[in-house]
Design a protein around this motif. Sequence first.
Motif, short mmCIF file in Angstrom:
data_model
loop_
_atom_site.label_atom_id
_atom_site.label_comp_id
_atom_site.label_asym_id
_atom_site.label_seq_id
_atom_site.Cartn_x
_atom_site.Cartn_y
_atom_site.Cartn_z
N ALA A 15 0.85 -1.18 0.00
CA ALA A 15 0.00 0.00 0.00
C ALA A 15 0.89 1.24 0.00
O ALA A 15 1.88 1.30 0.73
N LEU A 16 0.52 2.23 -0.81
CA LEU A 16 1.22 3.51 -0.83
C LEU A 16 0.24 4.58 -0.37
O LEU A 16 -0.78 4.82 -1.02
N ILE A 17 0.55 5.19 0.77
CA ILE A 17 -0.25 6.28 1.32
C ILE A 17 0.53 7.57 1.10
O ILE A 17 1.65 7.72 1.58
N THR A 18 -0.08 8.49 0.34
CA THR A 18 0.59 9.76 0.01
C THR A 18 -0.18 10.92 0.62
O THR A 18 -1.38 11.09 0.35
N ILE A 19 0.48 11.70 1.45
CA ILE A 19 -0.13 12.90 2.03
C ILE A 19 -0.16 13.96 0.94
O ILE A 19 0.89 14.33 0.40
N LYS A 50 0.80 -6.38 2.70
CA LYS A 50 1.85 -6.89 3.59
C LYS A 50 2.75 -5.78 4.12
O LYS A 50 3.39 -5.95 5.17
N VAL A 51 2.85 -4.66 3.40
CA VAL A 51 3.72 -3.56 3.79
C VAL A 51 3.05 -2.25 3.37
O VAL A 51 2.38 -2.19 2.33
N ILE A 52 3.24 -1.22 4.18
CA ILE A 52 2.72 0.12 3.87
C ILE A 52 3.90 1.07 3.71
O ILE A 52 4.82 1.08 4.53
N ILE A 53 3.86 1.88 2.65
CA ILE A 53 4.82 2.97 2.46
C ILE A 53 4.05 4.27 2.57
O ILE A 53 2.98 4.43 1.98
N VAL A 54 4.57 5.23 3.35
CA VAL A 54 3.94 6.54 3.45
C VAL A 54 4.92 7.60 2.98
O VAL A 54 6.11 7.56 3.31
N VAL A 101 5.43 -0.42 8.41
CA VAL A 101 5.27 0.88 7.76
C VAL A 101 6.65 1.49 7.51
O VAL A 101 7.44 1.64 8.43
N ILE A 102 6.91 1.83 6.24
CA ILE A 102 8.16 2.48 5.84
C ILE A 102 7.85 3.94 5.52
O ILE A 102 6.95 4.23 4.72
N GLU A 194 10.07 0.25 -2.30
CA GLU A 194 9.27 -0.86 -2.84
C GLU A 194 10.06 -2.16 -2.86
O GLU A 194 9.52 -3.23 -2.56
N THR A 195 11.35 -2.07 -3.18
CA THR A 195 12.20 -3.28 -3.15
C THR A 195 12.31 -3.83 -1.74
O THR A 195 12.22 -5.05 -1.53
N MET A 196 12.48 -2.93 -0.76
CA MET A 196 12.53 -3.38 0.63
C MET A 196 11.19 -3.99 1.05
O MET A 196 11.14 -5.00 1.76
N ALA A 197 10.09 -3.37 0.61
CA ALA A 197 8.77 -3.88 0.94
C ALA A 197 8.55 -5.26 0.36
O ALA A 197 7.96 -6.14 1.00
#
Length: 260
Positions: A15-19, A50-54, A101-102, A194-197
């Motif tokens: 998941a990519l959460i963008t403020i 499985k992983v969230i990036i913000v 969360v990254i 994304e690679t780390m995720a």
Amino acid sequence: MSYNNVLFTKNKGIALITINRPKKLNALNKETIGELHNAFFEADKDEEIKVIIVTGSGDKAFVAGADISEFAHFNVEDGTKLAAKGQKDLFDFVENLSTPVIAAINGFALGGGLELAMACHFRVANDNAKVGLPEVSLGLIPGYGGTQRLTQLVGKGRAMEMIMTATMIDAQKALNYGLVNHVTTPDELLPFCETMAEKISRNSSVAIAAAIRSINANFEDGVNGFELEIEEFGRCFGTQDFAEGTSAFLEKRKANFPGA
């Protein structure tokens, strides 16, 4: 779920959460904090994620701080409630999510922005990023966990210096301090995260959630982290992921974790 200030996408279990308040340098107001809570909640409950990036929209800021116009007129009671609600709804909430969360820090991460990044499980910054807690220049202190998490990450002396001087530091110094885990170019930031995720998502989500709880316990008053680790370790033996992981190892194949 639709949002006014947040973009939410998912792809291949990430998941990519963008403020998304670029005109305000993605500053956190009450509405955005509420939307971020809902977005993180949505991602955490989605079994496919499985992983969230913000990250922040644009190339100038992750989050440049809190929206000062919202609280400039507050009194003592209002300020206390603001910090308590913010910590509960977002910052503590993110820190204790079972989904990793990254924080992808793509520019300024100041005040509440750095506090959000520090609440994430780890941080990656591009080499244009600048981070700091400038609240004392406004007659305030960090109120969303900054005094606690910065000290945990960089140590008491450096935290005291950063907060007292209200100084911004660049990405390389943040890396040297242990405040961020990696530094990339701007173009490499999201692909790197994304690679780390993807690496994380190949492992047992059940075990990762247990590891998050165990690591966080080290920083909780009245909780013995070693004892919680023993309990979490024992619980792993009753999971389907443990059965699959050990079977795959013995059979010399890649594990296909069910997440249960």
